[in-house]
Design an enzyme around this catalytic site. Sequence first.
Site, PDB file in Angstrom:
ATOM      1  N   CYS A 113      -3.520  -9.872 -16.963  1.00 30.77           N
ATOM      2  CA  CYS A 113      -3.122  -8.517 -16.900  1.00 30.77           C
ATOM      3  C   CYS A 113      -1.758  -8.688 -17.603  1.00 30.77           C
ATOM      4  O   CYS A 113      -1.432  -7.463 -18.195  1.00 30.77           O
ATOM      5  CB  CYS A 113      -2.624  -7.979 -15.359  1.00 30.77           C
ATOM      6  N   HIS A 253       3.040  -3.018 -14.939  1.00 29.94           N
ATOM      7  CA  HIS A 253       1.841  -2.957 -14.639  1.00 29.94           C
ATOM      8  C   HIS A 253       1.218  -2.405 -13.688  1.00 29.94           C
ATOM      9  O   HIS A 253       1.933  -2.307 -12.558  1.00 29.94           O
ATOM     10  CB  HIS A 253       1.398  -4.536 -14.401  1.00 29.94           C
ATOM     11  N   ASN A 283      -6.407  -0.483 -12.353  1.00 32.99           N
ATOM     12  CA  ASN A 283      -5.772  -1.515 -13.002  1.00 32.99           C
ATOM     13  C   ASN A 283      -6.616  -1.815 -14.169  1.00 32.99           C
ATOM     14  O   ASN A 283      -8.018  -2.408 -13.975  1.00 32.99           O
ATOM     15  CB  ASN A 283      -5.689  -2.573 -12.062  1.00 32.99           C
TER      16      ASN A 283
HETATM   17  O1  UT7 Z   1      -3.274  -7.420 -11.657  1.00 36.48           O
HETATM   18  C1  UT7 Z   1      -3.292  -8.225 -10.663  1.00 36.48           C
HETATM   19  C2  UT7 Z   1      -4.329  -7.540  -9.643  1.00 36.48           C
HETATM   20  N1  UT7 Z   1      -4.304  -7.495  -8.192  1.00 36.48           N
HETATM   21  C3  UT7 Z   1      -3.146  -7.017  -7.433  1.00 36.48           C
HETATM   22  O2  UT7 Z   1      -2.160  -6.884  -7.885  1.00 36.48           O
HETATM   23  C4  UT7 Z   1      -3.554  -6.841  -6.069  1.00 36.48           C
HETATM   24  C5  UT7 Z   1      -2.279  -7.177  -5.198  1.00 36.48           C
HETATM   25  N2  UT7 Z   1      -2.856  -6.720  -3.922  1.00 36.48           N
HETATM   26  C6  UT7 Z   1      -2.884  -5.361  -3.573  1.00 36.48           C
HETATM   27  O3  UT7 Z   1      -2.664  -4.444  -4.133  1.00 36.48           O
HETATM   28  C7  UT7 Z   1      -3.391  -4.953  -2.278  1.00 36.48           C
HETATM   29  O4  UT7 Z   1      -3.292  -6.425  -1.335  1.00 36.48           O
HETATM   30  C8  UT7 Z   1      -4.898  -4.821  -1.860  1.00 36.48           C
HETATM   31  C9  UT7 Z   1      -4.822  -3.407  -2.313  1.00 36.48           C
HETATM   32  C10 UT7 Z   1      -5.637  -5.487  -2.619  1.00 36.48           C
HETATM   33  C11 UT7 Z   1      -5.201  -4.511  -0.461  1.00 36.48           C
HETATM   34  O5  UT7 Z   1      -4.286  -3.830   0.428  1.00 36.48           O
HETATM   35  P1  UT7 Z   1      -3.707  -4.572   1.682  1.00 36.48           P
HETATM   36  O6  UT7 Z   1      -3.024  -3.399   2.217  1.00 36.48           O
HETATM   37  O7  UT7 Z   1      -3.056  -5.700   1.371  1.00 36.48           O
HETATM   38  O8  UT7 Z   1      -4.897  -4.591   2.622  1.00 36.48           O
HETATM   39  P2  UT7 Z   1      -5.588  -6.094   3.123  1.00 36.48           P
HETATM   40  O9  UT7 Z   1      -6.261  -6.835   2.061  1.00 36.48           O
HETATM   41  O10 UT7 Z   1      -4.577  -6.620   4.245  1.00 36.48           O
HETATM   42  O11 UT7 Z   1      -6.719  -5.301   4.146  1.00 36.48           O
HETATM   43  C12 UT7 Z   1      -6.433  -4.398   5.157  1.00 36.48           C
HETATM   44  C13 UT7 Z   1      -7.750  -3.874   5.745  1.00 36.48           C
HETATM   45  C14 UT7 Z   1      -8.818  -5.026   6.162  1.00 36.48           C
HETATM   46  O12 UT7 Z   1      -9.578  -4.778   7.129  1.00 36.48           O
HETATM   47  P3  UT7 Z   1      -9.086  -5.548   8.534  1.00 36.48           P
HETATM   48  O13 UT7 Z   1      -9.477  -6.842   8.249  1.00 36.48           O
HETATM   49  O14 UT7 Z   1      -7.662  -5.154   8.788  1.00 36.48           O
HETATM   50  O15 UT7 Z   1      -9.948  -4.804   9.429  1.00 36.48           O
HETATM   51  C15 UT7 Z   1      -9.796  -5.014   4.569  1.00 36.48           C
HETATM   52  O16 UT7 Z   1     -10.941  -5.643   5.082  1.00 36.48           O
HETATM   53  O17 UT7 Z   1      -8.616  -3.003   4.726  1.00 36.48           O
HETATM   54  C16 UT7 Z   1      -9.853  -3.570   4.559  1.00 36.48           C
HETATM   55  N3  UT7 Z   1     -10.242  -3.324   3.395  1.00 36.48           N
HETATM   56  C17 UT7 Z   1     -10.700  -1.949   3.043  1.00 36.48           C
HETATM   57  N4  UT7 Z   1     -11.028  -0.871   3.672  1.00 36.48           N
HETATM   58  C18 UT7 Z   1     -11.618   0.231   3.084  1.00 36.48           C
HETATM   59  C19 UT7 Z   1      -9.946  -3.882   2.129  1.00 36.48           C
HETATM   60  N5  UT7 Z   1     -10.470  -3.013   1.109  1.00 36.48           N
HETATM   61  C20 UT7 Z   1     -10.987  -2.083   1.488  1.00 36.48           C
HETATM   62  C21 UT7 Z   1     -11.334  -0.854   1.017  1.00 36.48           C
HETATM   63  N6  UT7 Z   1     -11.947   0.355   1.471  1.00 36.48           N
HETATM   64  N7  UT7 Z   1     -11.727  -0.690  -0.431  1.00 36.48           N
END
Ligand code: UT7
Length: 326
Positions: A113, A253, A283
């Site tokens: 990225c 970004h 992204n």
């Molecule tokens: O260019 C670099 C690319 N990547 C990034 O910059 C990513 C940086 N990270 C993020 O943007 C965030 O961490 C995410 C958007 C990827 C995730 O958000 P979060 O608030 O950190 O969520 P999490 O990973 O802690 O997940 C929370 C919950 C989980 O369920 P439980 O375990 O709490 O029951 C996940 O399984 O949300 C669930 N989850 C979803 N639910 C519905 C994860 N993805 C999804 C989804 N829809 N698409």
Amino acid sequence: MKSVEIISMGRYVPERIVTNNDLAKIVDTSDEWITTRTGIKERRIAADEEKTSDMAIKASQEAIIRGQFDPQEIDLIIVATTTADSAFPAMACLVQQAIGAKKAATFDIAAACSGFLYALTTAKQFLVSGMYKNALVVAADKMSKVMDWNDRATCVLFGDGAAAYLIQTTDKPNVGIVSDFMLGLGEYSDYMQIIAEEIKPLEQKNIMVRNPYVVMKGPELFKVAVNSMAEAVDIAAKKAGITLDQIACVIPHQANDRIIQAVAKKLGAPKEKVFVNIEKYGNMSAASVAIALYEAVESGAVKKGDYVALVVFGAGLVSAANIIKW
Ligand code: UT7
């Protein structure tokens, strides 16, 4: 010392729009989750036959037409991508052939990225040194081809697109790309990877190879992203000899709107000074900040004479920032 200015720009995004509701039909997710956790509402997904190079070429053609620039005058083409059509030839060679830049040197840069700013800074060094006068810097990624479309934690975040910039040396002092900063953080290399997997049922002759796909430690990446982007802007501003409040527009970004707002808070930048277009595209890896700059200029968020801060982070991890006097 010579300065390096952006003299023209181009952009391309695929026609197909995929909304959050469309994705909720293929993985267990919802428009509500994606919108509140990321700010993304929709993304562009290239057609199966539309390659990363096709997008890079269309963006480059726009930059050349807008700039009324003779492709024969281009000395260097650098394409930033981690989703090239194939490992070789370099995508820069495919762009060269398509636009007829017969005198250009050509190579690609892989900085995920952060690729656009790595390519911009690299091209700038060739120009500042006097080796070349004109360069075409392209960022293009077809993230849809490296997605695991069963993984809701990643497939909702990404999209496809490309942008291209013609840059040129000028004798005017302190204009254009006025400062650069790049940093690798290899200790976090396992936070985001494209992995390839071989499935070997029983015998070697039955090897099945799964297409490479993105795996990510989202929450861990989130924290490093915020800190490294805020720090990168700070360092780039100091190198440019300006204070943060002299920056008219911060263009980060576009990985997650919550990351963008956290960076803005750390920098003390008011909302109206921070450019966001993630809701339309998700992204697009290297292309994200490049398309955001294009749209910030087109929308009037960046005006002639403004100081602009471009800032990125990505798999590697790698971060980068540039201050541009537009
Ligand atoms: O260019 C670099 C690319 N990547 C990034 O910059 C990513 C940086 N990270 C993020 O943007 C965030 O961490 C995410 C958007 C990827 C995730 O958000 P979060 O608030 O950190 O969520 P999490 O990973 O802690 O997940 C929370 C919950 C989980 O369920 P439980 O375990 O709490 O029951 C996940 O399984 O949300 C669930 N989850 C979803 N639910 C519905 C994860 N993805 C999804 C989804 N829809 N698409």
